[in-house]
Design an enzyme around this catalytic site. Structure first.
Site, PDB file in Angstrom:
ATOM      1  N   HIS A  72      -1.844  -7.339  -2.674  1.00 18.81           N
ATOM      2  CA  HIS A  72      -1.590  -8.367  -1.965  1.00 18.81           C
ATOM      3  C   HIS A  72      -1.271  -7.655  -0.535  1.00 18.81           C
ATOM      4  O   HIS A  72      -0.356  -6.479  -0.462  1.00 18.81           O
ATOM      5  CB  HIS A  72      -1.090  -8.926  -2.942  1.00 18.81           C
ATOM      6  CG  HIS A  72       0.012  -8.934  -3.936  1.00 18.81           C
ATOM      7  ND1 HIS A  72       1.272  -8.020  -3.038  1.00 18.81           N
ATOM      8  CD2 HIS A  72      -0.025  -9.051  -5.221  1.00 18.81           C
ATOM      9  CE1 HIS A  72       2.349  -8.400  -3.803  1.00 18.81           C
ATOM     10  NE2 HIS A  72       2.156  -7.913  -4.746  1.00 18.81           N
ATOM     11  N   CYS A 159       7.530  -9.346  -6.155  1.00 19.38           N
ATOM     12  CA  CYS A 159       6.477 -10.331  -6.990  1.00 19.38           C
ATOM     13  C   CYS A 159       7.559 -10.453  -8.975  1.00 19.38           C
ATOM     14  O   CYS A 159       7.433 -11.573  -8.981  1.00 19.38           O
ATOM     15  CB  CYS A 159       5.668  -9.538  -7.551  1.00 19.38           C
ATOM     16  SG  CYS A 159       5.263  -7.803  -8.451  1.00 19.38           S
TER      17      CYS A 159
END
Length: 168
Positions: A72, A159
């Protein structure tokens, strides 16, 4: 995710992306009033369009950013300070971030761009000493943490963290 939403709902109004739209928090980089959203396997064009519509009139701009070779967007770029980014140029187009001072990760540490900013300090994985030295040389305060177990599952400091001020 519903349990996290229930907790955060006590601090601020929540907005939601509806299927078939998807947005992964690891694909969202807030820099000032600009939200850069990685176009990845976890965030799609419909999700980005919904986010843009949800934030219309609230003073934010949403810009999709193609990623390649990474999970990502925050695998490829994170914010170090208001005007400075840490970037892995193999995974995202540096030209998308021309308004920023850019520090590139050390080429021997391709996964080192995922750094967490907490106030004026940075938290980064201990496994990237060369990139850490680049940040120290640039004048940043850096704390290293062992996240080797998280990294086995492509986890990282951004994250696996939720940082916000309750007075925002």
């Amino acid at each position: 995710m519903a349990s996290v939403g229930a907790l955060l709902g006590g601090y601020r109004k929540l907005l939601a992306i509806e299927a078939p739209g998807t947005i992964d928090g690891g694909d969202v980089l807030l820099a000032g009033r600009m939200l850069y959203v990685g176009q990845s396997s976890r965030s799609n064009a419909d999700g980005i369009a919904q986010l843009r519509a949800l934030l219309a009139g609230r003073g934010y701009t949403v810009q999709g950013v193609p990623t390649h070779g990474c999970l990502h967007l925050k695998s490829a770029v994170t914010q170090l300070a208001g005007d400075t980014l840490l970037l892995q140029p193999a995974w995202v187009d540096r030209g998308r971030f021309n308004d920023f001072r850019v520090i590139e990760v050390d080429p021997a540490e391709p996964h080192a761009a995922n750094v967490l900013r907490v106030g004026d300090a940075l938290v980064m994985p201990a496994s990237f000493p060369r990139t850490r030295q680049r940040l120290l040389d640039a004048g940043f305060q850096v704390s290293s943490v062992d996240v080797s177990e998280l990294q086995k599952a492509e986890g990282a400091v951004t994250c696996c963290s939720l940082v916000f001020r309750s007075d925002d």
